[in-house]
Design a protein around this motif. Structure first.
Motif, PDB file in Angstrom:
ATOM      1  N   ILE A   1      44.421  21.697  81.159  1.00  0.00           N
ATOM      2  CA  ILE A   1      45.217  21.096  80.184  1.00  0.00           C
ATOM      3  C   ILE A   1      46.762  21.210  81.013  1.00  0.00           C
ATOM      4  CG2 ILE A   1      46.517  20.965  77.838  1.00  0.00           C
ATOM      5  CD1 ILE A   1      43.676  19.906  77.931  1.00  0.00           C
ATOM      6  N   GLU A   2      47.514  20.272  80.889  1.00  0.00           N
ATOM      7  CA  GLU A   2      48.773  20.205  81.451  1.00  0.00           C
ATOM      8  C   GLU A   2      49.719  20.619  80.112  1.00  0.00           C
ATOM      9  OE1 GLU A   2      51.091  16.555  82.323  1.00  0.00           O
ATOM     10  OE2 GLU A   2      51.284  17.759  84.352  1.00  0.00           O
ATOM     11  N   LEU A   3      50.422  21.571  80.058  1.00  0.00           N
ATOM     12  CA  LEU A   3      51.382  22.370  79.239  1.00  0.00           C
ATOM     13  C   LEU A   3      52.571  21.974  79.231  1.00  0.00           C
ATOM     14  CD1 LEU A   3      49.526  25.937  78.928  1.00  0.00           C
ATOM     15  CD2 LEU A   3      49.053  24.114  77.419  1.00  0.00           C
ATOM     16  N   PHE A   4      53.202  21.821  80.405  1.00  0.00           N
ATOM     17  CA  PHE A   4      54.491  21.480  80.474  1.00  0.00           C
ATOM     18  C   PHE A   4      54.565  20.264  81.635  1.00  0.00           C
ATOM     19  CE2 PHE A   4      55.300  26.054  79.771  1.00  0.00           C
ATOM     20  CZ  PHE A   4      56.117  25.868  78.978  1.00  0.00           C
ATOM     21  N   ALA A   5      55.656  19.266  81.271  1.00  0.00           N
ATOM     22  CA  ALA A   5      55.817  17.952  82.016  1.00  0.00           C
ATOM     23  C   ALA A   5      57.062  18.752  83.070  1.00  0.00           C
ATOM     24  CB  ALA A   5      56.189  16.805  81.245  1.00  0.00           C
TER      25      ALA A   5
END
Length: 298
Positions: free
Chosen positions: A53-57
């Motif tokens: 999962i991408e937690l930060f952009a």
């Protein structure tokens, strides 16, 4: 059933993520954790890969939590706090002698707190952490070993021991009693009545016990007994209060019985605990002491 490893990231990865999420900066997180920026960035990236999962952009030199990251940060922050608290308690008492107890505010300050030195003297090595709670809660989501509960035996999925009953009496300031000249139970309906919000039907039950129907009249609600008692002392109205919690006020004359018509509450005081804490030594010691201490007042 064992939890897959991908759902149990290391605390190092979680700490790096939580610090970056809270500060909004890899640089500040690295400074807080005494790590390099690249180390923090690497740990966050490893966490994202593990969770898939991408937690930060990432935007140039800044980071911004994604919607998923924001939700995950709230959960992780609470989990890390619980781990920290557990570690602190263990360090403070290596024998594991800590009891985390939820109490009712007024009961805690007026009845329990003055007696705690006696319990602690009889049980050296035990530490008690107190937290106030007014309503039911779920032991599965709160780091508490037991709670003081007033009511019926209606708290689900717990074990409980009844340790005392309660007598309530209509009480008010001397000036208010003189102003209204109460002579019968029905006269109280002419005065403002004060009640606690967790006992909305208390006055109806009292009037019913006096064989008087038709509702309880004008009633003001408060969220704690201490506030109700204070309002009664300054003449706001008549409060239905537990006699064992207002003994000092009755003795000093700050409160008087509007009428000498006590009523025993149908509810009781209970010590409640989750089944998996039943054999916890500090809880066993406190339970035995509480029952014995209450018996001396019976």
């Amino acid at each position: 059933m064992r939890t897959p490893r991908r759902f149990l990231p290391s605390t190092a990865l979680l700490s790096a993520f939580e610090a970056a999420a809270r500060t909004g900066s890899v640089t500040l997180a690295a400074r807080e954790l005494s790590l390099t920026q690249s180390a923090v960035s690497r740990q966050i990236k490893l966490l994202e890969e593990q969770l898939e999962i991408e937690l930060f952009a990432r935007e140039r030199q800044t980071i911004r939590l994604t919607a998923a990251g924001e939700a995950y940060a709230r959960e992780i922050r609470e989990a890390l706090r619980k781990i920290s608290t557990a570690s602190f308690n263990l360090r403070a008492n290596p024998r594991g002698g800590t009891l985390n107890l939820a109490i009712l505010p007024t009961f805690g300050t007026r009845w329990l707190a003055p007696r705690l030195p006696k319990f602690l003297a009889q049980n050296p090595g035990i530490t008690i952490n107190l937290a106030t709670r007014l309503t039911y809660f779920d032991f599965r989501t709160e780091a508490l070993d037991a709670a003081i509960h007033f009511g019926a035996r209606d708290w689900p999925s717990v074990e409980m021991a009844c340790f005392r009953s309660e007598e309530v009496v209509p009480a008010c300031s001397p000036e208010l009693k003189t102003q209204y000249g109460f002579g019968t139970a029905g006269d109280l309906k002419q005065a403002p009545l004060l009640s606690i919000s967790t006992r909305p039907n208390a006055w109806d039950k009292w009037f019913s016990a006096q064989n008087i129907g038709g509702g309880s009249g004008q009633t003001m609600y408060f969220d704690q007994f201490a506030i109700v008692a204070q309002a009664a002392m300054v003449g706001v109205g008549v409060a239905l209060l537990p006699t064992f919690l207002i003994r000092d006020e009755l003795s000093s004359g700050k409160l008087v019985r509007a009428l000498n018509l006590p009523m025993e509450s149908s509810e009781r005081y209970y010590l409640v605990w989750p089944p998996d804490r039943s054999a916890h030594p500090p809880l066993v010691a406190f339970r035995d002491w509480l029952l014995a201490e209450s018996a001396t007042e019976a």
